[in-house]
Design a protein around this motif. Structure first.
Motif, mmCIF file in Angstrom:
data_model
loop_
_atom_site.group_PDB
_atom_site.id
_atom_site.type_symbol
_atom_site.label_atom_id
_atom_site.label_comp_id
_atom_site.label_asym_id
_atom_site.label_seq_id
_atom_site.Cartn_x
_atom_site.Cartn_y
_atom_site.Cartn_z
ATOM 1 N N LYS A 174 -13.289 8.690 -3.643
ATOM 2 C CA LYS A 174 -14.386 7.726 -3.635
ATOM 3 C C LYS A 174 -13.836 6.294 -3.505
ATOM 4 O O LYS A 174 -14.387 5.443 -2.805
ATOM 5 N N GLN A 175 -12.706 6.039 -4.177
ATOM 6 C CA GLN A 175 -12.094 4.713 -4.143
ATOM 7 C C GLN A 175 -11.624 4.370 -2.731
ATOM 8 O O GLN A 175 -11.807 3.252 -2.255
ATOM 9 N N LEU A 178 -14.511 3.351 -0.610
ATOM 10 C CA LEU A 178 -14.933 1.977 -0.883
ATOM 11 C C LEU A 178 -14.103 0.992 -0.076
ATOM 12 O O LEU A 178 -14.625 0.112 0.599
ATOM 13 N N ASP A 181 -14.779 1.138 3.543
ATOM 14 C CA ASP A 181 -16.074 0.510 3.842
ATOM 15 C C ASP A 181 -15.952 -1.008 3.856
ATOM 16 O O ASP A 181 -16.453 -1.674 4.759
ATOM 17 N N TRP A 182 -15.270 -1.565 2.845
ATOM 18 C CA TRP A 182 -15.108 -3.021 2.805
ATOM 19 C C TRP A 182 -14.445 -3.530 4.086
ATOM 20 O O TRP A 182 -14.822 -4.555 4.612
ATOM 21 N N HIS A 266 -11.850 -6.849 -2.488
ATOM 22 C CA HIS A 266 -10.719 -5.926 -2.576
ATOM 23 C C HIS A 266 -9.482 -6.609 -3.153
ATOM 24 O O HIS A 266 -8.726 -7.266 -2.448
ATOM 25 N N SER B 156 -20.835 8.817 -5.405
ATOM 26 C CA SER B 156 -21.054 7.479 -5.935
ATOM 27 C C SER B 156 -20.592 7.371 -7.398
ATOM 28 O O SER B 156 -20.651 6.325 -8.000
#
Lengths: 281, 281
Positions: A174-175, A178, A181-182, A266, B156
């Motif tokens: 999940k990390q 993220l 995505d950023w 980030h 999530s």
């Protein structure tokens, strides 16, 4: 020096040998003295874990193995630096890159040596050992004993060499998602965007301080980068290093490669970059 | 539509359910009708294999699965084309890219549905089905039942998501080594040379017609390319295609990318390029 990858026919996992000489005669590990059997060109086909290096950590299915060299055979202590270019070490790195299995035999107190099956070399890095000298370390993971018996197959024997090719498989946390995505899947080193099927961009989450033993890096955004596969591979294999000032450098040529692109959300942790600089000084 | 990857606690592999409704109530596969549960953003967490598509091939631990859409539910025949952008198919492609496990339940004649554990999506491609329409196909491989029980974990939910990251692992065959040697590890698409530790260059052997079912491409030099990881990933995931005239094209943008660099010893077989053009038309 022909190499024979995989199990030796007629030598089941668990077979005991009285001595290094017997181990060599059976073809399990050919040299009488060296811990690693291999060369840079052909890779390494076998190692012996026998307590010869104070920095070895034998955790059963996981071995943190110390490379060859700089070792006093009488005292078992390190007396000088090791190098990735030395034959045995260079051989294990070739096995890492080419995915070849390595036979592992262990010294067994009072019983000689036991053949313990096939391991995969999954990582190498530099460290400073207990005695204060540079050592090359390898993370070896046990392969299932049910792996196909490759048999005695020299890499030059095209006909019978295993035809398996395992493709890239990266499990995203999940990390990592993220971070990707950023950065909208653009490489933080070169801004590359890899267009793939279904109107997507492909990128990879790269851990700065590796997960798992002995590094125990965290799987959080402070320890992750969004990289293209090229820079991920170069980063993983010690060809690219990032300073604590975020300046990127080709570690082989010394050429500067600009500054790591950042994103306001980030926050990359400096201590993880520092950890990795120690892995690839 | 939250997704829960991995085993459902309290539902061991092999559990039988009388109906799709029971399967849904247990949380194993939520939709009553759709074969795939998932979206492009979140990935797919479960599928049902129930003989609904004439092109499915269920080989036990290996499933060649047909994507969703274009199917007449009465006759079970394809009546129109499928697309990688359709929800269920796009979800399975996300699972492929992110390495998420997919729960598989199978229709069992006379007994309803059986939960058969976790599978990994390892490949997708386009094909023309028995009924003459375009279909999306997926290769799913069973994960060991001993895989860590991830439990009900939405992507999530950062805290409890599995932290494993499996890195790139490419098993080179002798044939791939030959091709990489001929090209001196320079990418045949872009000439990139990736410098890594120990004064080496890193490249990857890429099969044009994939190995294994259902493609059964050969592991020989006529079916191999020497690529940088970027172009290997783009090639694998249908973003880059090579014509039988060796002209390279970005399949997403349509942009020409020049001609494949060749080597006098390396004869690439045109039929393998043609096979791949059918996989990613």
């Amino acid at each position: 020096m022909p190499k024979f990858y995989g199990h030796i026919p007629g030598v089941p996992v668990g077979t005991l040998f009285k001595s290094r000489k017997e181990l060599a005669k059976a073809g399990v590990h050919k040299p009488y003295m060296d811990g690693i059997h291999g060369t840079k060109t052909e890779g390494a086909d076998s190692i012996v874990v026998s307590g010869g290096y104070v920095d070895d950590e034998d955790l059963g299915d996981l071995i943190i193995y110390t490379g060859a060299g700089g070792n006093d055979q009488q005292t078992k202590r390190q007396v000088s630096d090791q190098s990735v270019d030395l034959h045995g070490n260079a051989g294990l790195i070739t096995s890492e890159l080419e995915g070849d299995p390595v036979r592992v035999s262990r010294g067994v107190s009072g019983a000689g040596f036991r053949y313990d099956g096939l391991f995969s070399v999954v990582q190498h890095w530099m460290d400073v050992g207990i005695d204060g000298f540079k050592i090359v370390r390898f993370r070896l993971e046990k392969l299932p004993d049910t792996e196909p018996q490759l048999g005695p197959t020299a890499p030059s024997d095209a006909a019978s060499y295993a035809t398996t090719t395992v493709t890239r498989r990266i499990r995203d946390s999940k990390q990592a998602r993220l971070v990707k995505d950023w950065h909208e899947n653009a490489c933080q080193v070169c801004d590359a965007e890899i267009e793939i099927d279904g109107d997507r961009l492909y990128s990879e989450g790269a851990h700065i301080r590796p997960l798992g033993k002995p590094h125990e890096g965290p799987d959080d955004v402070s320890n992750l980068l969004c990289l293209c596969p090229n820079h991920h591979a170069q980063f993983d294999y010690g060809g690219l290093i990032i300073g604590t000032d975020l300046q990127i450098k080709n570690r082989i040529t010394g050429k500067p490669m600009g500054k790591l692109r950042t994103h306001s959300k980030h926050a990359v942790a400096v201590q993880h970059l520092a950890y990795r600089l120690n892995m690839f000084p």
